[in-house]
Design a protein around this motif. Structure first.
Motif, PDB file in Angstrom:
ATOM      1  N   MET A   1     -18.293  27.825  -0.308  1.00 44.46           N
ATOM      2  CA  MET A   1     -17.092  26.986  -0.441  1.00 44.46           C
ATOM      3  C   MET A   1     -17.039  26.368  -1.832  1.00 44.46           C
ATOM      4  SD  MET A   1     -17.075  25.032   3.239  1.00 44.46           S
ATOM      5  CE  MET A   1     -15.541  24.183   2.910  1.00 44.46           C
ATOM      6  N   PRO A   2     -15.845  26.290  -2.434  1.00 47.47           N
ATOM      7  CA  PRO A   2     -15.748  25.659  -3.759  1.00 47.47           C
ATOM      8  C   PRO A   2     -15.956  24.156  -3.648  1.00 47.47           C
ATOM      9  CG  PRO A   2     -13.575  26.174  -2.893  1.00 47.47           C
ATOM     10  CD  PRO A   2     -14.558  26.773  -1.940  1.00 47.47           C
ATOM     11  N   SER A   3     -16.417  23.571  -4.712  1.00 48.58           N
ATOM     12  CA  SER A   3     -16.618  22.120  -4.736  1.00 48.58           C
ATOM     13  C   SER A   3     -15.979  21.558  -5.997  1.00 48.58           C
ATOM     14  CB  SER A   3     -18.102  21.769  -4.680  1.00 48.58           C
ATOM     15  OG  SER A   3     -18.776  22.289  -5.809  1.00 48.58           O
ATOM     16  N   ILE A   4     -15.720  20.250  -5.963  1.00 48.58           N
ATOM     17  CA  ILE A   4     -15.095  19.588  -7.100  1.00 48.58           C
ATOM     18  C   ILE A   4     -15.690  18.191  -7.231  1.00 48.58           C
ATOM     19  CG2 ILE A   4     -13.180  18.659  -5.743  1.00 48.58           C
ATOM     20  CD1 ILE A   4     -11.356  19.213  -8.150  1.00 48.58           C
ATOM     21  N   ALA A   5     -15.769  17.710  -8.471  1.00 49.09           N
ATOM     22  CA  ALA A   5     -16.356  16.390  -8.723  1.00 49.09           C
ATOM     23  C   ALA A   5     -15.433  15.284  -8.208  1.00 49.09           C
ATOM     24  CB  ALA A   5     -16.602  16.218 -10.218  1.00 49.09           C
ATOM     25  N   VAL A   6     -16.070  14.199  -7.771  1.00 49.64           N
ATOM     26  CA  VAL A   6     -15.339  13.007  -7.329  1.00 49.64           C
ATOM     27  C   VAL A   6     -15.594  11.892  -8.335  1.00 49.64           C
ATOM     28  CG1 VAL A   6     -15.015  11.318  -5.499  1.00 49.64           C
ATOM     29  CG2 VAL A   6     -15.569  13.691  -4.915  1.00 49.64           C
ATOM     30  N   PHE A   7     -14.517  11.254  -8.806  1.00 51.28           N
ATOM     31  CA  PHE A   7     -14.639  10.204  -9.821  1.00 51.28           C
ATOM     32  C   PHE A   7     -14.192   8.865  -9.257  1.00 51.28           C
ATOM     33  CE2 PHE A   7     -14.058  14.142 -12.178  1.00 51.28           C
ATOM     34  CZ  PHE A   7     -15.005  14.037 -13.183  1.00 51.28           C
ATOM     35  N   ASN A   8     -14.717   7.789  -9.875  1.00 52.55           N
ATOM     36  CA  ASN A   8     -14.159   6.474  -9.608  1.00 52.55           C
ATOM     37  C   ASN A   8     -13.096   6.171 -10.659  1.00 52.55           C
ATOM     38  OD1 ASN A   8     -15.516   5.699 -11.943  1.00 52.55           O
ATOM     39  ND2 ASN A   8     -17.183   4.678 -10.840  1.00 52.55           N
ATOM     40  N   GLU A  16     -19.648  14.795  -5.292  1.00 50.16           N
ATOM     41  CA  GLU A  16     -18.874  16.029  -5.189  1.00 50.16           C
ATOM     42  C   GLU A  16     -18.360  16.188  -3.762  1.00 50.16           C
ATOM     43  OE1 GLU A  16     -20.924  19.495  -6.469  1.00 50.16           O
ATOM     44  OE2 GLU A  16     -20.762  19.003  -8.605  1.00 50.16           O
ATOM     45  N   VAL A  17     -17.289  16.914  -3.627  1.00 45.27           N
ATOM     46  CA  VAL A  17     -16.746  17.182  -2.304  1.00 45.27           C
ATOM     47  C   VAL A  17     -16.485  18.684  -2.197  1.00 45.27           C
ATOM     48  CG1 VAL A  17     -14.363  16.713  -3.056  1.00 45.27           C
ATOM     49  CG2 VAL A  17     -14.948  16.589  -0.635  1.00 45.27           C
ATOM     50  N   GLU A  18     -16.834  19.241  -1.059  1.00 44.23           N
ATOM     51  CA  GLU A  18     -16.570  20.660  -0.824  1.00 44.23           C
ATOM     52  C   GLU A  18     -15.133  20.828  -0.351  1.00 44.23           C
ATOM     53  OE1 GLU A  18     -19.411  22.285   1.868  1.00 44.23           O
ATOM     54  OE2 GLU A  18     -20.929  22.570   0.299  1.00 44.23           O
ATOM     55  N   LEU A  19     -14.467  21.812  -0.918  1.00 43.97           N
ATOM     56  CA  LEU A  19     -13.081  22.082  -0.572  1.00 43.97           C
ATOM     57  C   LEU A  19     -12.993  23.290   0.351  1.00 43.97           C
ATOM     58  CD1 LEU A  19     -11.439  21.665  -4.109  1.00 43.97           C
ATOM     59  CD2 LEU A  19     -11.639  19.952  -2.303  1.00 43.97           C
ATOM     60  N   GLU A  21     -12.064  26.716   1.643  1.00 44.03           N
ATOM     61  CA  GLU A  21     -11.776  27.979   0.962  1.00 44.03           C
ATOM     62  C   GLU A  21     -10.346  28.446   1.229  1.00 44.03           C
ATOM     63  OE1 GLU A  21     -12.965  31.123  -1.503  1.00 44.03           O
ATOM     64  OE2 GLU A  21     -14.394  29.638  -0.738  1.00 44.03           O
ATOM     65  N   GLU A  22      -9.866  28.255   2.446  1.00 45.55           N
ATOM     66  CA  GLU A  22      -8.549  28.771   2.799  1.00 45.55           C
ATOM     67  C   GLU A  22      -7.410  27.855   2.375  1.00 45.55           C
ATOM     68  OE1 GLU A  22      -8.007  29.193   6.973  1.00 45.55           O
ATOM     69  OE2 GLU A  22      -9.043  27.334   7.460  1.00 45.55           O
ATOM     70  N   VAL A  23      -7.713  26.650   1.912  1.00 47.56           N
ATOM     71  CA  VAL A  23      -6.663  25.730   1.457  1.00 47.56           C
ATOM     72  C   VAL A  23      -6.603  25.645  -0.066  1.00 47.56           C
ATOM     73  CG1 VAL A  23      -5.837  23.329   1.481  1.00 47.56           C
ATOM     74  CG2 VAL A  23      -6.755  24.365   3.569  1.00 47.56           C
ATOM     75  N   PHE A  24      -7.758  25.555  -0.712  1.00 43.40           N
ATOM     76  CA  PHE A  24      -7.793  25.333  -2.156  1.00 43.40           C
ATOM     77  C   PHE A  24      -8.228  26.560  -2.959  1.00 43.40           C
ATOM     78  CE2 PHE A  24      -7.930  21.014  -0.530  1.00 43.40           C
ATOM     79  CZ  PHE A  24      -7.148  20.328  -1.438  1.00 43.40           C
ATOM     80  N   ASN A  25      -8.624  27.625  -2.291  1.00 42.10           N
ATOM     81  CA  ASN A  25      -9.092  28.783  -3.040  1.00 42.10           C
ATOM     82  C   ASN A  25      -8.636  30.080  -2.374  1.00 42.10           C
ATOM     83  OD1 ASN A  25     -10.483  29.855  -5.271  1.00 42.10           O
ATOM     84  ND2 ASN A  25     -12.336  30.194  -4.064  1.00 42.10           N
ATOM     85  N   THR A  26      -7.410  30.057  -1.899  1.00 42.50           N
ATOM     86  CA  THR A  26      -6.880  31.225  -1.196  1.00 42.50           C
ATOM     87  C   THR A  26      -6.063  32.087  -2.155  1.00 42.50           C
ATOM     88  OG1 THR A  26      -5.678  31.901   0.786  1.00 42.50           O
ATOM     89  CG2 THR A  26      -4.733  30.099  -0.497  1.00 42.50           C
ATOM     90  N   GLU A  27      -5.570  33.189  -1.640  1.00 41.29           N
ATOM     91  CA  GLU A  27      -4.723  34.068  -2.447  1.00 41.29           C
ATOM     92  C   GLU A  27      -3.413  33.353  -2.783  1.00 41.29           C
ATOM     93  OE1 GLU A  27      -2.259  38.294  -1.980  1.00 41.29           O
ATOM     94  OE2 GLU A  27      -3.534  37.557  -0.348  1.00 41.29           O
ATOM     95  N   ILE A  28      -2.996  33.442  -4.042  1.00 39.31           N
ATOM     96  CA  ILE A  28      -1.762  32.788  -4.487  1.00 39.31           C
ATOM     97  C   ILE A  28      -0.584  33.728  -4.221  1.00 39.31           C
ATOM     98  CG2 ILE A  28      -0.527  31.817  -6.455  1.00 39.31           C
ATOM     99  CD1 ILE A  28      -3.272  31.142  -7.659  1.00 39.31           C
ATOM    100  N   LYS A  29       0.264  33.330  -3.297  1.00 39.22           N
ATOM    101  CA  LYS A  29       1.424  34.144  -2.937  1.00 39.22           C
ATOM    102  C   LYS A  29       2.669  33.553  -3.592  1.00 39.22           C
ATOM    103  CE  LYS A  29      -0.701  35.470   1.456  1.00 39.22           C
ATOM    104  NZ  LYS A  29      -0.611  35.454   2.925  1.00 39.22           N
ATOM    105  N   GLU A  30       2.984  34.087  -4.764  1.00 42.34           N
ATOM    106  CA  GLU A  30       4.076  33.537  -5.552  1.00 42.34           C
ATOM    107  C   GLU A  30       5.425  33.689  -4.848  1.00 42.34           C
ATOM    108  OE1 GLU A  30       4.026  35.120  -9.463  1.00 42.34           O
ATOM    109  OE2 GLU A  30       2.047  34.297  -9.966  1.00 42.34           O
ATOM    110  N   TYR A  31       5.605  34.774  -4.107  1.00 40.29           N
ATOM    111  CA  TYR A  31       6.889  34.984  -3.442  1.00 40.29           C
ATOM    112  C   TYR A  31       7.137  33.917  -2.379  1.00 40.29           C
ATOM    113  CZ  TYR A  31       4.349  37.010   0.535  1.00 40.29           C
ATOM    114  OH  TYR A  31       3.517  37.209   1.611  1.00 40.29           O
ATOM    115  N   LEU A  32       6.069  33.458  -1.705  1.00 41.61           N
ATOM    116  CA  LEU A  32       6.229  32.402  -0.711  1.00 41.61           C
ATOM    117  C   LEU A  32       6.513  31.063  -1.379  1.00 41.61           C
ATOM    118  CD1 LEU A  32       3.558  32.959   2.105  1.00 41.61           C
ATOM    119  CD2 LEU A  32       6.042  33.072   2.274  1.00 41.61           C
ATOM    120  N   MET A  33       5.858  30.806  -2.508  1.00 44.63           N
ATOM    121  CA  MET A  33       6.118  29.574  -3.247  1.00 44.63           C
ATOM    122  C   MET A  33       7.574  29.533  -3.712  1.00 44.63           C
ATOM    123  SD  MET A  33       2.539  29.598  -5.395  1.00 44.63           S
ATOM    124  CE  MET A  33       3.008  28.339  -6.571  1.00 44.63           C
TER     125      MET A  33
END
Length: 207
Positions: A1-8, A16-19, A21-33
């Motif tokens: 799972m991808p992770s990202i730093a947490v700042f104050n 750090e917080v784990e993100l 995979e299916e919400v923050f690192n999924t396939e980018i479907k431009e046609y749906l956007m």
């Protein structure tokens, strides 16, 4: 799972917080956007614009002159479109612009937008976001510390001080996690999101 730093708010890394995979690192479907954006903008349209036809404007039904013998083109009445103050021919009429999109596709579009921002390193996660007092200057200082501008701020429950501190700052928008939408995520270059809001967004968008 991808992770990202947490700042104050002083830009100190506090973890750090784990993100998901299916919400923050999924396939980018431009046609749906694109589809979700087009539907959102279409649904904002009131569709109330209207012009009066010749039967609706005020004026006489009397012929301005007799049918034959004057040398002029025949005329019915002064409410016809060619006369000043007459009705409009083929003008706009009230209509409904509403379009729909099923929930599964809409959520997929939001996941694609979040993944696009994450992959372009435009997401900043905060442990919390609040101010002791209402201060626009304090909010501007906070943004300068992170060297970002034109941002969408997503929280679980924004406070009165936060809301009033940022409302006069240009190119900043404050949203609750349940009001997340494709237009704002594509409009603003960066996303600032609290750690608790990350969990709420994941809970709402996971398949």
């Amino acid at each position: 799972m991808p992770s990202i730093a947490v700042f104050n708010m002083d830009r100190q890394k506090v973890g750090e917080v784990e993100l998901s995979e299916e919400v923050f690192n999924t396939e980018i479907k431009e046609y749906l956007m694109h589809l979700a954006l087009r539907i959102q903008l279409a649904n904002r349209r009131a569709g109330t614009v209207k012009t009066k036809t010749r039967s609706e404007v005020a004026g006489s039904n009397k012929k301005p002159f007799k049918q034959k013998g004057t040398g002029n083109a025949r005329q019915g009445n002064v409410r016809a479109p060619q006369y000043p103050g007459g009705g409009v021919a083929f003008g706009p009429r009230p209509r409904d612009y509403t379009l729909s999109m099923n929930k599964k596709a809409r959520n997929a579009a939001l996941r694609s937008a979040l993944s696009f921002q994450f992959k372009n390193e435009r997401i900043t996660v905060m442990d919390k976001l609040d101010f002791d007092a209402i201060s626009t200057k304090g909010f501007v200082g906070f943004m300068k510390r992170f060297e970002i501008e034109r941002s969408l701020i997503i929280t679980d429950n924004f406070t009165h001080n936060l809301q009033l501190s940022c409302r006069n700052v240009p190119h900043i928008k404050l949203l609750k996690h349940d009001a997340l939408n494709i237009h704002d995520m594509l409009k603003y270059k960066n996303i600032i999101i609290t750690q608790s809001a990350v969990q709420s967004v994941e809970g709402a968008l996971q398949k």
